[in-house]
Write a protein that holds these residues in place. Structure first.
Motif, short mmCIF file in Angstrom:
data_model
loop_
_atom_site.label_atom_id
_atom_site.label_comp_id
_atom_site.label_asym_id
_atom_site.label_seq_id
_atom_site.Cartn_x
_atom_site.Cartn_y
_atom_site.Cartn_z
N SER A 162 40.77 46.53 46.30
CA SER A 162 41.69 47.43 45.59
C SER A 162 41.30 46.89 44.17
O SER A 162 41.64 45.88 43.80
N ILE A 163 41.18 48.00 43.20
CA ILE A 163 40.84 47.47 41.73
C ILE A 163 42.11 47.03 41.14
O ILE A 163 42.03 46.08 40.58
N LYS A 164 43.15 47.85 41.00
CA LYS A 164 44.28 47.51 40.41
C LYS A 164 44.86 46.27 41.19
O LYS A 164 45.72 45.42 40.56
N GLU A 165 45.15 46.29 42.53
CA GLU A 165 45.81 45.23 43.21
C GLU A 165 45.19 43.89 43.22
O GLU A 165 45.90 42.58 43.33
N ARG A 166 43.78 43.92 43.28
CA ARG A 166 43.21 42.74 43.50
C ARG A 166 42.05 42.35 42.58
O ARG A 166 42.10 41.32 41.94
N VAL A 167 41.13 43.09 42.15
CA VAL A 167 39.99 42.96 41.49
C VAL A 167 40.36 42.84 39.85
O VAL A 167 40.08 41.77 39.33
N ILE A 168 41.16 43.46 39.27
CA ILE A 168 41.71 43.19 37.99
C ILE A 168 42.19 42.12 37.62
O ILE A 168 41.94 41.20 36.98
N PRO A 169 43.39 41.58 38.58
CA PRO A 169 44.17 40.39 38.23
C PRO A 169 43.13 38.95 38.40
O PRO A 169 43.13 38.17 37.72
N ARG A 170 42.56 39.25 39.51
CA ARG A 170 41.59 37.93 39.87
C ARG A 170 40.37 37.78 38.87
O ARG A 170 39.91 36.72 38.52
N TYR A 171 39.78 38.87 38.32
CA TYR A 171 38.93 39.02 37.44
C TYR A 171 39.29 38.35 36.28
O TYR A 171 38.64 37.34 35.44
N GLN A 172 40.68 38.64 35.67
CA GLN A 172 40.89 38.20 34.45
C GLN A 172 41.21 36.80 34.57
O GLN A 172 40.95 35.88 33.80
N VAL A 173 41.84 36.27 35.76
CA VAL A 173 41.97 34.83 35.95
C VAL A 173 40.79 34.13 35.92
O VAL A 173 40.42 33.06 35.43
N LEU A 174 39.66 34.62 36.63
CA LEU A 174 38.15 34.12 36.62
C LEU A 174 37.71 34.18 35.18
O LEU A 174 37.14 33.12 35.03
N GLU A 175 38.02 35.21 34.31
CA GLU A 175 37.39 35.06 33.08
C GLU A 175 38.21 33.99 32.12
O GLU A 175 37.40 33.22 31.19
N ILE A 176 39.54 33.59 32.40
CA ILE A 176 40.04 32.60 31.71
C ILE A 176 39.53 31.29 32.31
O ILE A 176 39.00 30.23 31.40
N LEU A 177 39.19 31.16 33.40
CA LEU A 177 38.85 29.79 33.98
C LEU A 177 37.13 29.60 33.42
O LEU A 177 36.94 28.48 33.26
N LYS A 178 36.48 30.44 33.52
CA LYS A 178 35.16 30.59 32.89
C LYS A 178 35.05 30.07 31.39
O LYS A 178 34.13 29.23 30.74
N SER A 179 35.91 30.87 30.61
CA SER A 179 36.05 30.69 29.18
C SER A 179 36.33 29.14 28.85
O SER A 179 35.97 28.72 27.89
N ARG A 180 37.00 28.65 29.53
CA ARG A 180 37.46 27.21 29.54
C ARG A 180 36.99 26.22 30.17
O ARG A 180 37.31 24.98 30.34
N ARG A 181 35.75 26.64 30.79
CA ARG A 181 34.73 25.81 31.72
C ARG A 181 35.53 25.04 32.67
O ARG A 181 35.17 23.88 33.08
N LEU A 182 36.41 25.70 33.41
CA LEU A 182 37.30 25.11 34.44
C LEU A 182 36.39 25.37 35.76
O LEU A 182 36.74 24.86 36.72
N VAL A 183 35.82 26.49 35.71
CA VAL A 183 34.82 26.75 36.87
C VAL A 183 33.36 27.16 36.47
O VAL A 183 33.16 27.60 35.32
#
Length: 394
Positions: free
Chosen positions: A329-350
Motif C-alpha cells: 500500500s502506497i499510503k499505509e506502508r511505502v510513504i511512511p517507510r520511505y520517509q524514514v529510510l530517507e532520514i536514515l540515509k541522509s544521516r548515514r545511519l544506514v
C-alpha cells in the motif's frame, strides 16, 4: 399462413350478402383471438394461493420467504397438502443447534431440503459432516445436503482431504478440517466433479505444483480445480509463453492470476506497463518474479507505477528487479517507510545501497524495532516521518 388467408377469404364470401368485408372480418377475428389467448393464459396460470395456501402461509410466515419465492415453491409442490415433512425437517435442523435465522436461510437457499426424508437422506449426511468436524457446512453451504452420500460426498471429500493432509507443513487435525471447510464452502460444484478434480491434481503435479503449493492453490483458487483439464493446460501454456518455467515455484501463483483474468483484462494491464515504456522482456521478467502484478486493477497498477517512477523517482530498472514493491500500500506502508529510510540515509545511519524492498517487507512491529528503536537520538524525527501517513502527503 396461406391456408389461413384462404379460410378468411372463404368466410368473407359467405358474409358478402351481409355487407361484411374481408378486412373487417379479419380484424374482428384477430381481436377475438387475442382475447381468447389472453383469457386462456390467465386461466392456465396457477392460482397458487388457492392451490396450496397452507404451504404458502408456512413459507412466508414461519420461514420468512419472500412472496414471489413462496409462490414459486408452493407451485412446485402444489400436491403437498400437509406440512408434516417441512416441519419435521425444520425440527431436525433446530435439534442440531441451528438458530431460527440459520434454518430459515437454509430453507430459502435450497427449498427442496424441506421435502427431504430426515432419516434416510439428511441424517446420514449430517453425521458424515459431524464426524469430519464440518458441522457448520450445513448452514454455510446447504447445497452439500442435496448430493448423494456414497456416489458424491464421500469420494470428493476424501480426495480433497487427502490432498490437504499431504501438505508437508505441520498442520493439526483442526487446521486440516478448517481448510477442508473453506474449500467445500467456496465452491459447491466441487462436490460432483471428483473425476475432474482428480485429473487436474495429476496434471498440476506433473507441472511441479505439489505439496503445500498445491493445497495453497486449492484454498485460494478453488474453482481452478473444477475447470476442464484442457483449460488448465491453456493457463500453463500462457504462463510458459511469458517465460515462466514449469517447475518454477511461481507457476502456481501465475496460474491463479491468469485463471481469474480474461485476455481483455490482461491486455489492458499490459498496455498500462507499455505506457511507462516497459519493454516486452521487462514485463515478462516482472511477471516471472511477481505474477500478482497482473492481479492489480489497471487504475491501481498505474497509480503505483506513477508513484515509484514519478514521485520518488526510483530507476525503472529497480522496479523491474523488484516488482513486488507494487504489492504494498502506497499510503499505509511505502510513504511512511520511505520517509524514514530517507532520514536514515541522509544521516548515514544506514547504507545508501540498502534495497528499497528490504524495509518494505517486515511487519510494522519488526520495522519499528529495526529502523526506529535503535536510533534513540533521531527517534522523534523518525516517528514524525513514520506517522506522516496520516497527513496530506501531496
Amino acid at each position: 399462413m396461406s391456408k389461413l388467408v384462404q379460410a378468411f377469404f372463404f368466410k368473407s364470401c359467405l358474409f358478402q350478402n351481409h355487407g361484411v368485408s374481408f378486412c373487417k372480418l379479419l380484424v374482428r377475428y384477430i381481436a377475438s383471438s387475442s382475447r381468447y389467448s389472453h383469457n386462456r393464459s390467465c386461466s392456465s396460470a396457477p392460482d397458487l394461493n388457492a392451490k396450496n395456501s397452507v404451504l404458502l402461509d408456512y413459507l412466508v410466515g414461519s420461514l420468512k420467504f419472500s412472496m414471489n419465492k413462496a409462490l414459486s415453491v408452493s407451485s412446485s409442490y402444489s400436491r403437498t397438502k400437509s406440512l408434516e415433512k417441512p416441519q419435521e425437517v425444520v425440527c431436525f435442523f433446530k435439534g442440531l443447534g441451528l438458530s431460527d435465522a440459520h434454518v430459515q436461510s437454509i430453507a430459502r437457499t435450497v427449498p427442496s431440503i424441506l421435502f427431504a426424508d430426515v432419516e434416510k437422506t439428511l441424517k446420514p449426511k449430517v453425521t458424515l459432516f459431524q464426524e469430519l468436524g464440518l458441522s457448520t457446512l450445513i448452514s454455510r453451504n446447504p447445497f452439500a445436503l442435496t448430493f448423494s452420500l456414497e456416489r458424491t460426498l464421500r469420494p470428493s471429500i476424501s480426495l480433497i482431504k487427502k490432498m490437504l493432509v499431504s501438505d508437508v507443513r505441520y498442520r493439526s487435525k483442526e487446521q486440516v478440517n478448517g481448510d477442508l471447510l473453506r474449500v467445500l464452502t467456496r465452491c459447491s460444484t466441487i462436490f460432483y466433479m471428483t473425476r475432474r478434480l482428480e485429473a487436474n491434481i495429476i496434471y498440476l503435479e506433473s507441472c511441479g505444483i505439489v505439496g503445500s503449493q498445491l493445497s495453497s492453490l486449492l484454498l485460494s483458487r478453488t474453482r481452478l480445480f473444477t475447470m476442464p483439464v484442457e483449460k488448465l493446460e491453456e493457463l500453463v501454456s500462457r504462463a510458459v509463453e511469458m517465460n515462466l518455467d514449469t517447475g518454477s515455484r511461481m507457476l502456481a501463483h501465475a496460474i491463479g492470476v491468469l485463471g481469474c483474468s480474461s485476455m481483455k483484462t490482461l491486455n489492458g494491464k499490459y498496455e498500462v506497463l507499455r505506457l511507462f515504456e516497459f519493454s516486452k522482456d521487462e514485463i515478462e521478467s516482472m511477471f516471472v518474479k511477481w505474477p500478482y502484478m497482473f492481479g492489480l486493477s489497471e487504475a491501481n497498477l498505474r497509480c503505483k507505477i506513477e508513484f515509484f517512477l514519478n514521485d520518488i523517482k526510483i530507476e525503472k530498472a529497480l522496479l523491474v528487479q523488484q516488482p513486488n514493491l507494487l504489492s504494498f500500500s502506497i499510503k499505509e506502508r511505502v510513504i511512511p517507510r520511505y520517509q524514514v529510510l530517507e532520514i536514515l540515509k541522509s544521516r548515514r545511519l544506514v547504507s545508501k545501497d540498502l534495497r528499497l524492498i528490504t524495509p518494505m517487507s517486515p511487519s510494522n512491529r519488526k520495522f519499528y524495532d529495526r529502523y526506529i528503536m535503535p536510533f534513540t537520538n533521531d527517534a522523534e524525527d523518525l516517528l514524525l516521518a513514520y506517522n506522516s501517513k496520516f497527513l496530506d502527503t501531496s
